[in-house]
Design an enzyme around this catalytic site. Structure first.
Site, PDB file in Angstrom:
ATOM      1  N   ARG A  42       1.010  -1.251  -0.030  1.00  0.00           N
ATOM      2  CA  ARG A  42      -0.084  -0.095  -0.096  1.00  0.00           C
ATOM      3  C   ARG A  42       0.864   1.227   0.005  1.00  0.00           C
ATOM      4  NH1 ARG A  42      -4.945  -0.865   3.967  1.00  0.00           N
ATOM      5  NH2 ARG A  42      -3.189  -0.727   5.607  1.00  0.00           N
ATOM      6  N   GLU A  97       2.463  -5.773  13.409  1.00  0.00           N
ATOM      7  CA  GLU A  97       1.215  -6.106  14.526  1.00  0.00           C
ATOM      8  C   GLU A  97       0.806  -7.534  14.608  1.00  0.00           C
ATOM      9  OE1 GLU A  97      -0.922  -3.721  11.412  1.00  0.00           O
ATOM     10  OE2 GLU A  97       1.170  -3.748  12.056  1.00  0.00           O
TER      11      GLU A  97
END
Length: 172
Positions: free
Chosen positions: A58, A95
Site C-alpha cells: 500500500r 502487529e
C-alpha cells in the site's frame, strides 16, 4: 476534508485481534485520493527530498503518484525474494507477525535526502527497517509520511527524532 470517512475498519483481518484499515474506499473516491496525494506531496516538497522510499504494497499506491507529482525518484522496498538485484535485507516486526524487508543496494544514493512514505504507522517495525537500510546507503531521512498513524499500536517515541507527518490518527 474528513478523509477518515473513506477508510473502512475491518475487525480481525488479516488475523484475529487486528483492526485493519481498508483504504480502498479512499482510492475509489477521486476527490479524496487527490486530496491525500496533494497533502503528501506538500510534505515531501517541504522536506527538500531527493527520493521517496516506500514499502509494499500500500505504500506503493501512495508513493508513486506523490513521486510523479513532486518530480522525485521512487525506491521500492519489498518482501524477500521480490527484487532481482543485490539487496539490503532487514528483519522487522509488525502487529501480526515478523518478516523481512529488502531494498536494492545503490537505489538510494549516498547523500540523498529521503522521505519514507507509507499508508499506516502501526508498530513502526517496517519504518525502522527502512531507516536502517537507508542508513546503510549513507543517506539522510528528512521526513516520514503516513496516511494514518495508529497511535494505539506503538509508544509515543517510536520514531523519536524524526520529522513525521500523518494526515490522520486513530487513538483506538
Amino acid at each position: 476534508m474528513d478523509i477518515k470517512q473513506y477508510i473502512a475498519r475491518i475487525q480481525d483481518f488479516p488475523a484475529e485481534g487486528v483492526d485493519f484499515k481498508d483504504v480502498t474506499p479512499l482510492l475509489n473516491n477521486v476527490e479524496a485520493f487527490k486530496y491525500v496525494i496533494e497533502k503528501m506531496s506538500e510534505f515531501v516538497q517541504s522536506c527538500d527530498a531527493d527520493v521517496i522510499v516506500a514499502p509494499e504494497a500500500r505504500g506503493f499506491i501512495f508513493a508513486a503518484p506523490v513521486a510523479f507529482n513532486t518530480g522525485k525518484r521512487l525506491v521500492l522496498v519489498r518482501k524477500p525474494g521480490k527484487l532481482p538485484r543485490e539487496a539490503h535485507k532487514v528483519a522487522y516486526s509488525l502487529e501480526y507477525g515478523n518478516n523481512y524487508q529488502e531494498m536494492h543496494k545503490g537505489d538510494v544514493h549516498e547523500g540523498d535526502k529521503v522521505v519514507i512514505l507509507d499508508d499506516v504507522l502501526a508498530t513502526g517495525g517496517t519504518i525502522q527497517a527502512i531507516i536502517e537500510m537507508v542508513g546503510k546507503e549513507n543517506a539522510t531521512i528528512t521526513g516520514i509520511c503516513f496516511l494514518a498513524d495508529l497511535l494505539y499500536l506503538h509508544g509515543p517515541n517510536v520514531l523519536e527524532g524524526q520529522n513525521v507527518y500523518s494526515l490522520l490518527s486513530y487513538e483506538s
